[in-house]
Scaffold this motif. Sequence first.
Motif, PDB file in Angstrom:
ATOM      1  N   GLY A  19       0.973  -1.200  -0.109  1.00  0.00           N
ATOM      2  CA  GLY A  19      -0.021  -0.016   0.064  1.00  0.00           C
ATOM      3  C   GLY A  19       0.705   1.141  -0.007  1.00  0.00           C
ATOM      4  N   LEU A  20       1.826   1.081   0.794  1.00  0.00           N
ATOM      5  CA  LEU A  20       2.962   2.492   0.781  1.00  0.00           C
ATOM      6  C   LEU A  20       3.591   2.654  -0.442  1.00  0.00           C
ATOM      7  CD1 LEU A  20       4.244   4.441   2.385  1.00  0.00           C
ATOM      8  CD2 LEU A  20       5.846   2.991   3.270  1.00  0.00           C
ATOM      9  N   GLN A  21       3.973   1.636  -1.066  1.00  0.00           N
ATOM     10  CA  GLN A  21       4.857   1.658  -2.420  1.00  0.00           C
ATOM     11  C   GLN A  21       3.785   2.192  -3.532  1.00  0.00           C
ATOM     12  OE1 GLN A  21       5.784  -2.040  -4.452  1.00  0.00           O
ATOM     13  NE2 GLN A  21       7.642  -1.339  -4.865  1.00  0.00           N
ATOM     14  N   ARG A  22       2.411   1.780  -3.491  1.00  0.00           N
ATOM     15  CA  ARG A  22       1.484   2.477  -4.341  1.00  0.00           C
ATOM     16  C   ARG A  22       1.373   3.904  -4.253  1.00  0.00           C
ATOM     17  NH1 ARG A  22      -2.336  -2.509  -3.537  1.00  0.00           N
ATOM     18  NH2 ARG A  22      -1.820  -3.942  -5.293  1.00  0.00           N
ATOM     19  N   SER A  23       1.368   4.285  -2.967  1.00  0.00           N
ATOM     20  CA  SER A  23       1.079   5.765  -2.569  1.00  0.00           C
ATOM     21  C   SER A  23       2.398   6.502  -2.922  1.00  0.00           C
ATOM     22  CB  SER A  23       0.850   6.155  -1.238  1.00  0.00           C
ATOM     23  OG  SER A  23       1.882   5.940  -0.365  1.00  0.00           O
ATOM     24  N   VAL A  24       3.639   5.939  -2.868  1.00  0.00           N
ATOM     25  CA  VAL A  24       4.872   6.609  -3.326  1.00  0.00           C
ATOM     26  C   VAL A  24       5.014   6.571  -4.865  1.00  0.00           C
ATOM     27  CG1 VAL A  24       7.318   6.679  -3.229  1.00  0.00           C
ATOM     28  CG2 VAL A  24       6.026   5.984  -1.086  1.00  0.00           C
ATOM     29  N   PRO A  26       2.660   6.036  -7.665  1.00  0.00           N
ATOM     30  CA  PRO A  26       1.504   5.753  -8.451  1.00  0.00           C
ATOM     31  C   PRO A  26       1.517   5.451  -9.659  1.00  0.00           C
ATOM     32  CG  PRO A  26       1.585   8.035  -7.819  1.00  0.00           C
ATOM     33  CD  PRO A  26       2.865   7.380  -7.371  1.00  0.00           C
ATOM     34  N   ASP A 103       7.366   7.228   3.349  1.00  0.00           N
ATOM     35  CA  ASP A 103       5.904   7.459   3.203  1.00  0.00           C
ATOM     36  C   ASP A 103       6.200   9.209   2.939  1.00  0.00           C
ATOM     37  OD1 ASP A 103       3.366   9.080   3.844  1.00  0.00           O
ATOM     38  OD2 ASP A 103       2.773   7.566   5.268  1.00  0.00           O
ATOM     39  N   ARG A 105       4.637  11.792   3.316  1.00  0.00           N
ATOM     40  CA  ARG A 105       4.027  12.832   4.349  1.00  0.00           C
ATOM     41  C   ARG A 105       5.416  12.952   5.431  1.00  0.00           C
ATOM     42  NH1 ARG A 105      -1.067   9.582   5.751  1.00  0.00           N
ATOM     43  NH2 ARG A 105       0.349   7.896   5.476  1.00  0.00           N
TER      44      ARG A 105
END
Length: 219
Positions: A19-24, A26, A103, A105
């Motif tokens: 999930g984190l990789q997808r947000s970093v 996209p 992340d 953020r």
Amino acid sequence: MPRLIIRNTSPEDVDALIGLQRSVYPSIAAWTEARVLHQLEVFPQGQVVACYGDRVVGCASSLVIRWDEWSTDHTWREITANGSFDNHDPEGRTLYGAEVFVDPRLRGQRVGHRLYEARRALCRRMNLRRIIACGRLPGYHRYEAAMPVETYAKKVVWGDLTDPVLGFQLKEGFSYCGVIEQYLPEDSESCGHASVIVWLNPRYDPSRPTLAFEPGERI
């Protein structure tokens, strides 16, 4: 905020990591659960996460290789065996950094620094000669029409331009060695290219063997 913890990746981290990789990234396909679990089977000591409490906020993945076999141009898929890390060679002397992400953020909070510290500690403990990685150049797409990618990277090294990844790696004590074109073609920000960087282990002793971990041993 809880204290930042750096530890080896566990199977329970896999969903959070994906999930984190997808947000970093996209625009880049994320790893699959099977791929991450296989990395943990191949070289568990080389896979680490950064956590605040139960929250995974960063990741660093690596394998050991014989650099002489890969020092000419190669792609990310080739050197990592398409992310399986089946190219991991316990007899090698180079720790290869396959992936790092944090992340978004928490950028500027030294999470990346702690992950790089964990890699350096592993390199020293295993008595490896060096760490080599091929880093993204996410600022290059803004200059692609104006200059070749190697000129861009050199201007970052010289201080004429800034790049968030290569600039960070230089501050972490890595040396710039050149560019590999089309290293990761789907990385549109880098136009597919990557910089080659190296950190030499000052404690490397060529008279000593590479450390072999006991089964189940963690860093």
